[in-house]
Enzyme design. Sequence first.
Site, short mmCIF file in Angstrom:
data_model
loop_
_atom_site.label_atom_id
_atom_site.label_comp_id
_atom_site.label_asym_id
_atom_site.label_seq_id
_atom_site.Cartn_x
_atom_site.Cartn_y
_atom_site.Cartn_z
N ASP A 32 28.10 -3.52 72.78
CA ASP A 32 27.94 -2.68 71.60
C ASP A 32 29.15 -2.87 70.68
OD1 ASP A 32 27.14 -0.76 69.84
OD2 ASP A 32 27.44 0.94 71.18
N TYR A 54 25.89 4.09 79.14
CA TYR A 54 25.06 4.89 78.23
C TYR A 54 23.92 5.60 78.96
CZ TYR A 54 27.50 2.39 74.46
OH TYR A 54 28.46 1.88 73.62
N ASP A 72 39.34 -6.54 76.87
CA ASP A 72 40.40 -6.29 75.88
C ASP A 72 40.90 -7.61 75.30
OD1 ASP A 72 41.17 -6.73 78.50
OD2 ASP A 72 42.96 -5.47 78.42
N ASP A 100 29.58 -5.69 67.17
CA ASP A 100 29.94 -5.21 65.82
C ASP A 100 31.21 -5.89 65.32
OD1 ASP A 100 27.77 -3.60 65.64
OD2 ASP A 100 28.87 -1.79 65.11
N LYS A 125 35.67 -6.09 82.97
CA LYS A 125 36.98 -5.45 83.17
C LYS A 125 37.18 -5.40 84.68
CE LYS A 125 40.52 -3.19 81.34
NZ LYS A 125 41.62 -3.95 80.71
#
Length: 372
Positions: free
Chosen positions: A254, A147, A230, A258, A198
């Site tokens: 992020d 980000y 994943d 959620d 990852k």
Amino acid sequence: MPIQTFKIAALAGDGIGPEVMRQAILVLRAIEKPFNASFAISEAPVGWAGIDAAGKALPDSTLALCKSSDAILFGSVGLPDRDPTIPKEERPERAALLRIRKEFGLYANLRPVKLHAPLAHACPLNADRQAGGIDVLVVRELTGGMYFGQPKKTELVSEGVHRAIDTMVYTTPEIERIAHVAFKAARLRRKRVTSIDKANVLENGVLWREVVTRVGKSYGDVALEHMFVDNAAMQLMLRPSQFDVMLCENMFGDILSDEAAALAGSLGMLPSASLGAGSGERVFGFYEPAGGTAPDIAGKNLANPIAQILSAAMMLRFSFGMEAAASAVEKAVATAIHSGLRTGDIYSATDPAAKRTTTTEMGATIAAAITA
Ligand code: NAD
């Protein structure tokens, strides 16, 4: 033992903010005597309330109050129907929230997700998948990664063809400090950290895994495992009980926070903390419910105050080092839930034990249930 004193900036904001903040303050007042603490709570406007009071979403006097406080207890800001002509950068969500994040160097976001057994109906997973309980803390790095990394741009490469570039960047110290937050938080819980990366594809993932493993060596009492992002997304749906603390870089956190939040059934149950630099037990923190200003139910005494109350509990734990008081608040919330009290967001007509209640009754019941 001498009485402990703490200064709290209480910024209720807009919509349901003031209603739920009142209940959190009531609970903090109920903590003071049994836990030998004194809270100097100063309220100040923020969001549209700040614009109305002083022409700015984060008035200078509000920011000054935050700077002279030990922690910020925040409600929510933003009212989608208010003045659409106001420039984006002056709107409360940006001008207040992003400014506070930057001003206080808030680099660690903590989101606990706990499903109380009587609210099993509100969870999208079936009973088999809920087996073992759902009690996860997502620790998300907040200031690095994709980000913020440079270069970040969109460029024209040939006629009609654009290329967008975002850059994922992490340095060793950035990974170290968030890893310490996760391991310390795990020590207050079930002592398990699952570090998400990852590493099979990303250089960032390899470094992340290396640094977290090294930091983990100084927390011999905390079990560490690594999981690809994943797989983590899938495991959250299949067997959430395997997770205690999930440690994530910014973007993975992020998304996964959620996903985890959906398991609790209602935004009205979810607190959060954002921690800044600090040492020892007094870490500066910003505590707020995960939800927004809920304009659809604002001013009607319908909002669930539990997210705000649990945010105050996180403040006791992470900024004031008052673990016993934080647990007492969480226990009082569980007591209220087990007694059958339900605001509309967690109410089920098919539950014979459920009693529909108001913001104020829920808050008062929780405050009355506080014991040392
Ligand atoms: P929202 O979270 O305010 O509401 C979504 C739904 O959840 C609504 O149906 C609402 O009634 C319900 N809900 C949320 N909190 C609840 C609670 N405590 N008790 C019961 N029900 C609750 O999201 P939205 O409608 O997308 O946004 C409304 C405003 O809030 C927008 O201006 C948005 O920008 C702002 N917002 C602010 C923050 C923040 O201050 N950190 C976060 C999210 C949204």
